[in-house]
Design a protein around this motif. Structure first.
Motif, mmCIF file in Angstrom:
data_model
loop_
_atom_site.group_PDB
_atom_site.id
_atom_site.type_symbol
_atom_site.label_atom_id
_atom_site.label_comp_id
_atom_site.label_asym_id
_atom_site.label_seq_id
_atom_site.Cartn_x
_atom_site.Cartn_y
_atom_site.Cartn_z
ATOM 1 N N LEU A 177 0.834 -1.213 0.000
ATOM 2 C CA LEU A 177 0.000 0.000 0.000
ATOM 3 C C LEU A 177 0.863 1.255 0.000
ATOM 4 O O LEU A 177 0.518 2.248 -0.647
ATOM 5 C CB LEU A 177 -0.950 0.007 1.191
ATOM 6 N N GLU A 178 1.963 1.223 0.700
ATOM 7 C CA GLU A 178 2.867 2.371 0.719
ATOM 8 C C GLU A 178 3.462 2.598 -0.668
ATOM 9 O O GLU A 178 3.579 3.738 -1.121
ATOM 10 C CB GLU A 178 3.972 2.162 1.761
ATOM 11 N N GLU A 179 3.811 1.540 -1.372
ATOM 12 C CA GLU A 179 4.327 1.653 -2.740
ATOM 13 C C GLU A 179 3.290 2.302 -3.649
ATOM 14 O O GLU A 179 3.619 3.174 -4.454
ATOM 15 C CB GLU A 179 4.685 0.276 -3.294
ATOM 16 N N ILE A 180 2.045 1.871 -3.525
ATOM 17 C CA ILE A 180 0.960 2.428 -4.344
ATOM 18 C C ILE A 180 0.746 3.901 -4.013
ATOM 19 O O ILE A 180 0.613 4.736 -4.906
ATOM 20 C CB ILE A 180 -0.335 1.610 -4.160
ATOM 21 N N ALA A 181 0.730 4.233 -2.734
ATOM 22 C CA ALA A 181 0.553 5.630 -2.322
ATOM 23 C C ALA A 181 1.676 6.503 -2.861
ATOM 24 O O ALA A 181 1.427 7.619 -3.334
ATOM 25 C CB ALA A 181 0.477 5.727 -0.803
ATOM 26 N N ASN A 182 2.896 6.014 -2.810
ATOM 27 C CA ASN A 182 4.025 6.791 -3.340
ATOM 28 C C ASN A 182 3.917 6.968 -4.850
ATOM 29 O O ASN A 182 4.235 8.033 -5.380
ATOM 30 C CB ASN A 182 5.354 6.129 -2.979
ATOM 31 N N LYS A 183 3.460 5.957 -5.540
ATOM 32 C CA LYS A 183 3.348 6.021 -7.001
ATOM 33 C C LYS A 183 2.241 6.980 -7.449
ATOM 34 O O LYS A 183 2.394 7.693 -8.436
ATOM 35 C CB LYS A 183 3.080 4.618 -7.546
ATOM 36 N N TYR A 184 1.124 7.008 -6.721
ATOM 37 C CA TYR A 184 -0.049 7.771 -7.165
ATOM 38 C C TYR A 184 -0.354 9.000 -6.302
ATOM 39 O O TYR A 184 -1.421 9.588 -6.439
ATOM 40 C CB TYR A 184 -1.278 6.851 -7.205
ATOM 41 N N ARG A 203 -1.960 11.903 -7.933
ATOM 42 C CA ARG A 203 -3.227 11.699 -8.629
ATOM 43 C C ARG A 203 -4.380 11.359 -7.697
ATOM 44 O O ARG A 203 -5.535 11.387 -8.113
ATOM 45 C CB ARG A 203 -3.090 10.567 -9.638
ATOM 46 N N ALA A 204 -4.056 10.982 -6.455
ATOM 47 C CA ALA A 204 -5.105 10.544 -5.528
ATOM 48 C C ALA A 204 -4.717 10.909 -4.101
ATOM 49 O O ALA A 204 -3.539 11.037 -3.797
ATOM 50 C CB ALA A 204 -5.299 9.029 -5.642
ATOM 51 N N ASN A 205 -5.707 11.071 -3.280
ATOM 52 C CA ASN A 205 -5.491 11.273 -1.845
ATOM 53 C C ASN A 205 -5.675 9.939 -1.151
ATOM 54 O O ASN A 205 -6.648 9.235 -1.408
ATOM 55 C CB ASN A 205 -6.489 12.292 -1.285
ATOM 56 N N PHE A 206 -4.761 9.606 -0.271
ATOM 57 C CA PHE A 206 -4.798 8.346 0.445
ATOM 58 C C PHE A 206 -5.097 8.613 1.916
ATOM 59 O O PHE A 206 -4.573 9.556 2.492
ATOM 60 C CB PHE A 206 -3.459 7.608 0.307
ATOM 61 N N LEU A 207 -5.912 7.757 2.495
ATOM 62 C CA LEU A 207 -6.311 7.906 3.882
ATOM 63 C C LEU A 207 -6.546 6.516 4.461
ATOM 64 O O LEU A 207 -7.184 5.670 3.836
ATOM 65 C CB LEU A 207 -7.606 8.721 3.970
ATOM 66 N N ALA A 250 0.591 3.279 17.242
ATOM 67 C CA ALA A 250 1.535 2.160 17.150
ATOM 68 C C ALA A 250 1.503 1.548 15.754
ATOM 69 O O ALA A 250 2.551 1.182 15.200
ATOM 70 C CB ALA A 250 1.204 1.111 18.211
ATOM 71 N N CYS A 251 0.336 1.475 15.180
ATOM 72 C CA CYS A 251 0.188 0.956 13.817
ATOM 73 C C CYS A 251 0.912 1.859 12.819
ATOM 74 O O CYS A 251 1.626 1.384 11.936
ATOM 75 C CB CYS A 251 -1.297 0.853 13.475
ATOM 76 N N MET A 252 0.730 3.154 12.964
ATOM 77 C CA MET A 252 1.408 4.107 12.064
ATOM 78 C C MET A 252 2.924 3.982 12.185
ATOM 79 O O MET A 252 3.635 4.013 11.178
ATOM 80 C CB MET A 252 0.983 5.544 12.371
ATOM 81 N N LEU A 253 3.428 3.833 13.399
ATOM 82 C CA LEU A 253 4.868 3.677 13.600
ATOM 83 C C LEU A 253 5.378 2.374 12.989
ATOM 84 O O LEU A 253 6.438 2.334 12.372
ATOM 85 C CB LEU A 253 5.210 3.722 15.088
ATOM 86 N N SER A 262 2.998 6.954 4.697
ATOM 87 C CA SER A 262 3.227 8.348 4.320
ATOM 88 C C SER A 262 1.910 9.124 4.260
ATOM 89 O O SER A 262 1.918 10.339 4.131
ATOM 90 C CB SER A 262 3.924 8.417 2.954
ATOM 91 N N PHE A 263 0.806 8.419 4.339
ATOM 92 C CA PHE A 263 -0.518 9.055 4.259
ATOM 93 C C PHE A 263 -1.142 9.096 5.649
ATOM 94 O O PHE A 263 -0.772 8.332 6.531
ATOM 95 C CB PHE A 263 -1.417 8.327 3.256
ATOM 96 N N PRO A 264 -2.101 9.993 5.846
ATOM 97 C CA PRO A 264 -2.689 10.158 7.182
ATOM 98 C C PRO A 264 -3.584 8.992 7.594
ATOM 99 O O PRO A 264 -4.117 8.266 6.751
ATOM 100 C CB PRO A 264 -3.499 11.444 7.064
ATOM 101 N N MET A 265 -3.705 8.849 8.891
ATOM 102 C CA MET A 265 -4.625 7.884 9.482
ATOM 103 C C MET A 265 -5.566 8.663 10.401
ATOM 104 O O MET A 265 -5.125 9.533 11.137
ATOM 105 C CB MET A 265 -3.885 6.830 10.293
ATOM 106 N N VAL A 266 -6.843 8.342 10.305
ATOM 107 C CA VAL A 266 -7.840 8.923 11.202
ATOM 108 C C VAL A 266 -8.527 7.771 11.927
ATOM 109 O O VAL A 266 -8.373 6.604 11.557
ATOM 110 C CB VAL A 266 -8.869 9.800 10.446
#
Length: 126
Positions: free
Chosen positions: A3-10, A13-17, A57-60, A65-69
Motif C-alpha cells: 500500500l505504501e508503494e501504491i501511495a508513493n506512485k499515485y 493523482r489521488a489522496n490516500f487515507l 503504534a500501527c502508524m509507527l 506516508s498518508f494520514p490515518m484517522v
C-alpha cells in the motif's frame, strides 16, 4: 508494504487515507497466532484515547506516508463500509465508491486497488 508503494506512485493523482477501525485481533477477542508471535497484543479499546494509542503504534510500525484517522467508538465507518477486519476502497471526487475489494485478509487486493486508481485517474484526465 504494497500500500505504501501504491501511495508513493499515485500521490499526485489521488489522496490516500487510512481509517483505523476496531481492533481486528484483540487479546480479549479473536487473537491471531502471528500477532502473538510478533507481540502485537492489544485489548479492544473502549475509549478514543486507547484507540488512538493503538493507531499510533500501527502508524509507527508501517510508517505510512498518508494520514490515518480514527473511526468513532460506535464504529460508524466500519458499519457503513463493512470494513472489518480490513478493506480497500476507491472513491471518486464526489465521494462515490468506484471500487472496493473483498474483505481481508483473504480478499484484500492491493493490485486491484492500484488498477482501480489507475483507471479512475485516466478517466479523470479524459
Amino acid at each position: 508494504m504494497r500500500l505504501e508503494e501504491i501511495a508513493n506512485k499515485y500521490h499526485n493523482r489521488a489522496n490516500f487515507l487510512c481509517i483505523y477501525i476496531k481492533e481486528a485481533h484483540p487479546t480479549d477477542g479473536s487473537q491471531s497466532p502471528p500477532n502473538i508471535d510478533e507481540k502485537i497484543l492489544y485489548t479492544q479499546p473502549t475509549t478514543e484515547d486507547e484507540r488512538a494509542n493503538i493507531a499510533a503504534a500501527c502508524m509507527l510500525r508501517f510508517n505510512f506516508s498518508f494520514p490515518m484517522v480514527l473511526d468513532n467508538m460506535t464504529n460508524e465507518v466500519d458499519s457503513k463500509f463493512q470494513a472489518w477486519p480490513e478493506r480497500l476502497y476507491v472513491l471518486d471526487k464526489n465521494g462515490r465508491v468506484t471500487w472496493k475489494c473483498g474483505i481481508g485478509p483473504h480478499f484484500f487486493d492491493p493490485s486491484g486497488f492500484e488498477e482501480a486508481i489507475e483507471t479512475l485517474s485516466r478517466y479523470k484526465n479524459e
